[in-house]
Scaffold this active site. Structure first.
Site: not given
Ligand code: PGA
Length: 261
Positions: A67, A136, A138, A143
């Site tokens: 992304d 959450d 995702h 999301e």
């Molecule tokens: P993070 O993010 O590794 O910074 O916890 C993970 C994500 O949002 O998929």
């Protein structure tokens, strides 16, 4: 799903790097799907070490990131391109043009997303997709509520994700609201998925992903349908799994030929 619980983040990251290194040694032209965020950083450091000290070569490897933020130029230090360049790409021997991210500056976003999907297909598909999971649930920037069959497209970040990612931008107001992300359907086409999650604040998302119902409410749960998904955890992230002891027992009693290390 193969749930592997290691003593800590460092050990889990080393195992993740070993899985990737094994793939590269078996297939020097492998296509890697890569992720950003804090979670994969120790794994990237280990890959860089393997490149420097063990001669692991990336010269024929192709990469596709999950992304990118819409509206951030690759030169912007908060862009995922910058993150990847700083933490991984500039330390490896990847060929020029071999690393791909969605184009956050694209004028025509749907066309650019379709081109990204086409580029993945043209490269032969992703052999191994590295993933993290959001608080959450995702996956990439899919999301909660994302279609389990979704493809690369524009998404709007949830308030929870904006808050979590504000640490990279200095304030919530500066976090872009829109992103371009591979869809869950795109991710599910990778031949193998390796997801890392560490720390107790990920324990709930991990429980919903591994043991909850498959539901768009926890996008990570779609991996229950993936034929080869490895979930690499530390003890804290595994803290809410009801079958935690079973996963530990399975790993401890694996036949040698099934071990990744
Ligand atoms: P993070 O993010 O590794 O910074 O916890 C993970 C994500 O949002 O998929």
């Amino acid at each position: 799903m193969e749930v592997i619980i290691k003593s800590d983040k460092a050990e889990a990251s080393k195992l993740g790097a070993k899985i990737i290194a094994r793939l590269i040694r078996e297939n020097a032209k492998a296509v890697l799907g890569l992720a950003t965020g804090s979670t994969p950083l120790p794994l990237y450091r280990e890959l860089v070490r393997m490149h420097r000290e063990e001669g692991l070569s990336f010269k024929d490897i192709t990469t596709f990131n999950l992304d990118e933020y819409v509206g951030l130029d690759p030169a912007n230090p908060c862009s995922f391109y910058s993150e990847m360049h700083k933490n991984l790409f500039c330390h490896l021997d990847l060929a020029k043009g071999a690393s791909h991210l969605p184009d956050g500056m694209a004028k025509d976003i749907p066309t650019s997303c379709a081109a990204y999907e086409a580029a993945i297909k043209a490269a032969g598909g992703v052999d191994l997709q590295l993933l993290g999971i959001g608080h959450d649930g995702h996956l990439a920037f899919n999301e909660p509520g994302s279609s389990l069959a979704s493809r690369t497209r524009l998404k709007t970040l949830s308030q929870k994700t904006i808050k979590a990612n504000s640490r990279f931008f200095g304030s919530e107001a500066k976090v872009p609201r829109h992103v371009m992300t591979m869809g869950l359907g795109t991710i599910m086409e990778a031949k193998q998925c390796v997801l890392l999650a560490f720390g107790k604040d990920k324990a709930e998302a991990v429980r919903d992903m591994v043991e909850g119902p498959v539901s768009a409410s926890c996008p990570g749960s779609v991996l229950q349908f993936h034929e080869q998904a490895i979930i690499l955890l530390d003890h804290e992230a595994a803290g809410k799994l009801t079958r935690k002891q079973y996963y530990l027992d399975v790993y401890a009693s694996k036949p040698a030929w099934q071990l990744w290390e």
